[in-house]
Design an enzyme around this catalytic site. Sequence first.
Site, PDB file in Angstrom:
ATOM      1  N   ASP A  58      92.734 -18.910  13.028  1.00 54.27           N
ATOM      2  CA  ASP A  58      91.531 -18.753  13.876  1.00 54.27           C
ATOM      3  C   ASP A  58      91.259 -17.293  14.240  1.00 54.27           C
ATOM      4  O   ASP A  58      90.141 -16.813  14.084  1.00 54.27           O
ATOM      5  CB  ASP A  58      91.597 -19.651  15.131  1.00 54.27           C
ATOM      6  N   SER A  89      91.468 -32.453  42.658  1.00 55.77           N
ATOM      7  CA  SER A  89      92.403 -32.740  41.579  1.00 55.77           C
ATOM      8  C   SER A  89      93.162 -34.031  41.879  1.00 55.77           C
ATOM      9  O   SER A  89      94.080 -34.057  42.696  1.00 55.77           O
ATOM     10  CB  SER A  89      93.398 -31.594  41.411  1.00 55.77           C
ATOM     11  N   GLY A 145     100.502 -28.463  28.866  1.00 55.82           N
ATOM     12  CA  GLY A 145     101.370 -27.496  28.190  1.00 55.82           C
ATOM     13  C   GLY A 145     102.089 -28.041  26.969  1.00 55.82           C
ATOM     14  O   GLY A 145     103.066 -27.455  26.526  1.00 55.82           O
ATOM     15  N   ALA A 146     101.617 -29.153  26.408  1.00 59.30           N
ATOM     16  CA  ALA A 146     102.275 -29.731  25.238  1.00 59.30           C
ATOM     17  C   ALA A 146     101.629 -29.245  23.947  1.00 59.30           C
ATOM     18  O   ALA A 146     102.022 -29.641  22.856  1.00 59.30           O
ATOM     19  CB  ALA A 146     102.228 -31.250  25.302  1.00 59.30           C
ATOM     20  N   LEU A 148      98.422 -29.787  23.322  1.00 63.64           N
ATOM     21  CA  LEU A 148      97.302 -30.677  22.988  1.00 63.64           C
ATOM     22  C   LEU A 148      96.048 -30.266  23.755  1.00 63.64           C
ATOM     23  O   LEU A 148      95.068 -30.998  23.810  1.00 63.64           O
ATOM     24  CB  LEU A 148      97.678 -32.137  23.271  1.00 63.64           C
ATOM     25  N   SER A 150      95.203 -29.445  27.128  1.00 62.62           N
ATOM     26  CA  SER A 150      94.680 -29.989  28.384  1.00 62.62           C
ATOM     27  C   SER A 150      93.749 -28.973  29.046  1.00 62.62           C
ATOM     28  O   SER A 150      92.783 -29.340  29.718  1.00 62.62           O
ATOM     29  CB  SER A 150      95.827 -30.358  29.318  1.00 62.62           C
ATOM     30  N   SER A 151      94.022 -27.679  28.854  1.00 59.53           N
ATOM     31  CA  SER A 151      93.182 -26.668  29.517  1.00 59.53           C
ATOM     32  C   SER A 151      91.759 -26.695  28.967  1.00 59.53           C
ATOM     33  O   SER A 151      90.795 -26.628  29.733  1.00 59.53           O
ATOM     34  CB  SER A 151      93.806 -25.279  29.401  1.00 59.53           C
ATOM     35  N   ASP A 195      89.978 -24.879  20.362  1.00 59.19           N
ATOM     36  CA  ASP A 195      90.271 -25.968  21.299  1.00 59.19           C
ATOM     37  C   ASP A 195      89.016 -26.455  22.025  1.00 59.19           C
ATOM     38  O   ASP A 195      88.778 -27.655  22.148  1.00 59.19           O
ATOM     39  CB  ASP A 195      91.301 -25.515  22.340  1.00 59.19           C
ATOM     40  N   TYR A 244     103.553 -14.134  19.677  1.00 61.26           N
ATOM     41  CA  TYR A 244     102.185 -14.422  19.234  1.00 61.26           C
ATOM     42  C   TYR A 244     101.404 -13.121  19.046  1.00 61.26           C
ATOM     43  O   TYR A 244     100.769 -12.895  18.025  1.00 61.26           O
ATOM     44  CB  TYR A 244     101.516 -15.314  20.279  1.00 61.26           C
TER      45      TYR A 244
HETATM   46  P1  ADP Z   1      97.759 -26.899  27.233  1.00 57.06           P
HETATM   47  O1  ADP Z   1      96.324 -26.478  27.173  1.00 57.06           O
HETATM   48  O2  ADP Z   1      98.488 -26.680  25.945  1.00 57.06           O
HETATM   49  O3  ADP Z   1      97.951 -28.292  27.738  1.00 57.06           O
HETATM   50  P2  ADP Z   1      97.868 -24.785  29.167  1.00 57.06           P
HETATM   51  O4  ADP Z   1      99.009 -24.070  29.800  1.00 57.06           O
HETATM   52  O5  ADP Z   1      96.878 -24.000  28.400  1.00 57.06           O
HETATM   53  O6  ADP Z   1      98.494 -25.943  28.292  1.00 57.06           O
HETATM   54  O7  ADP Z   1      97.047 -25.552  30.314  1.00 57.06           O
HETATM   55  C1  ADP Z   1      97.710 -26.366  31.268  1.00 57.06           C
HETATM   56  C2  ADP Z   1      97.110 -26.155  32.635  1.00 57.06           C
HETATM   57  O8  ADP Z   1      95.776 -26.719  32.670  1.00 57.06           O
HETATM   58  C3  ADP Z   1      97.847 -26.879  33.729  1.00 57.06           C
HETATM   59  O9  ADP Z   1      98.920 -26.114  34.219  1.00 57.06           O
HETATM   60  C4  ADP Z   1      96.774 -27.092  34.787  1.00 57.06           C
HETATM   61  O10 ADP Z   1      96.599 -25.934  35.558  1.00 57.06           O
HETATM   62  C5  ADP Z   1      95.521 -27.277  33.957  1.00 57.06           C
HETATM   63  N1  ADP Z   1      95.169 -28.707  33.767  1.00 57.06           N
HETATM   64  C6  ADP Z   1      95.048 -29.358  32.603  1.00 57.06           C
HETATM   65  N2  ADP Z   1      94.684 -30.652  32.794  1.00 57.06           N
HETATM   66  C7  ADP Z   1      94.561 -30.816  34.119  1.00 57.06           C
HETATM   67  C8  ADP Z   1      94.206 -31.914  34.970  1.00 57.06           C
HETATM   68  N3  ADP Z   1      93.912 -33.122  34.477  1.00 57.06           N
HETATM   69  N4  ADP Z   1      94.143 -31.705  36.305  1.00 57.06           N
HETATM   70  C9  ADP Z   1      94.433 -30.486  36.822  1.00 57.06           C
HETATM   71  N5  ADP Z   1      94.783 -29.429  36.083  1.00 57.06           N
HETATM   72  C10 ADP Z   1      94.850 -29.572  34.753  1.00 57.06           C
HETATM   73 MG    MG Z   2      95.659 -24.483  26.786  1.00 56.53          MG
END
Ligand code: ADP
Ligand code: MG
Length: 403
Positions: A58, A89, A145-146, A148, A150-151, A195, A244
């Site tokens: 990317d 939250s 933080g897996a 996948l 989530s951010s 993403d 990285y």
């Molecule tokens: P990834 O994107 O790989 O899962 P990141 O470290 O980039 O890991 O993002 C994780 C962060 O995103 C969490 O620590 C939290 O702050 C935020 N986050 C993700 N999903 C949620 C959720 N459903 N509710 C609140 N915060 C979230």
């Molecule tokens: Mg992320």
Amino acid sequence: MSINELQLSNELEPCAKNASTADLKQRAAKAFEAVCGYPATTFVQAPGRVNLIGEHTDYNDGFVMPCAIDYKAVVACAKRDDGIVRLISVDYDNVQDSFDVNADITPTDDKLWANYMRGVVHFLKEKGYQVGGADIAITGNVPLGAGLSSSASLEVVTGQAMKALYDLTVKQSEIALIGQASEHNFAGCLCGIMDQMISACGEKGHALLLDCRSLKTKAVHIPDGVSIMIVNSNVPHSLVDGAYNALRHQCEEVARLLGKKALRDATLTELNASSIEKGSDIYKRAHHVISENERTVACADALMAGDLQKVGEHMYASHQSMRHDFEITVPEIDFIVEILSDVIGTQGGVRMTGGGFGGCCVALMPTTMIEQAKQAIETHYEVNTGIKESIYICTAQDGAGLI
Ligand code: ADP
Ligand code: MG
């Protein structure tokens, strides 16, 4: 528990990993009403993602092929007419954050999760979209933080919520760019665009071949009866950011030596004809990126043709390239690939997915084979590595939208 402890615990609790969209919607609705004292008017979702092929391509302006997955962020929301945005939250015990949309929006120090969302509202405003106040309750089951993403799901769901509440004409790809800007400027992570793009623009039953230079996308049908298995090695990450950045610099250096804007523009013939010493670190890094780009495009063609054997060959080759040329796999990850390739054989494929140094593997295989593959991992992984894996079974899902 303080918010920081909750952040560190890395668990969305007590939201079940297997919660359906309806479960997540109900959870968000319930929390919304409990906190706000009135029912939400609008529900939106945005998924996490897995990258099927195209690793470290990317930021070299190349190709990736992710798909959106069943794990997602869900928001229950309603407009407010006082210009206040209140974020709730659900997964962090209904902790709240609020700010005035009409004032300067800046990151907060103590609620990291809220920054991803604040940034999105900030950049929507900066792009000229007329956003107003809102109550927004957020929950999700993308593991944090897996790898996948989530951010990205959190950013995109926020943009989607504002789009729905204020009838914004913002395009899905623009929500993605706004999410990325938020992640860069409000969360301090210099991520690529993959993403957010797949979370905003995914299509059910399809992967998306994404050109990271033009942002052009092509939906690639995943044959019916094929499932995606993601295995998280749960290897603790360390020094990932430093490694990285070093890899990124090596790629940029080779592009410069080859006289190219980015490695995307180079061919293996050009690399081999150059004065770069074969077998040197920068040669191997470039070899991975250039060949990975070719593989990603070829893999999309094979998937489109329904040729799972070919798809698998590209996935295995991608893994070997990450292992030997890019040198970003660890023994646990190689072991997962070994276990799963023994089961899958020519009926699909498996490779590491994500930045590397731990993280997840992704496998494509006939749905009928999933149980056997799962058993093989459960039988061999933990006893040999001392680490318990996490397994996620998915099919490709739609990107963000109204529920
Ligand atoms: P990834 O994107 O790989 O899962 P990141 O470290 O980039 O890991 O993002 C994780 C962060 O995103 C969490 O620590 C939290 O702050 C935020 N986050 C993700 N999903 C949620 C959720 N459903 N509710 C609140 N915060 C979230
Ligand atoms: Mg992320």
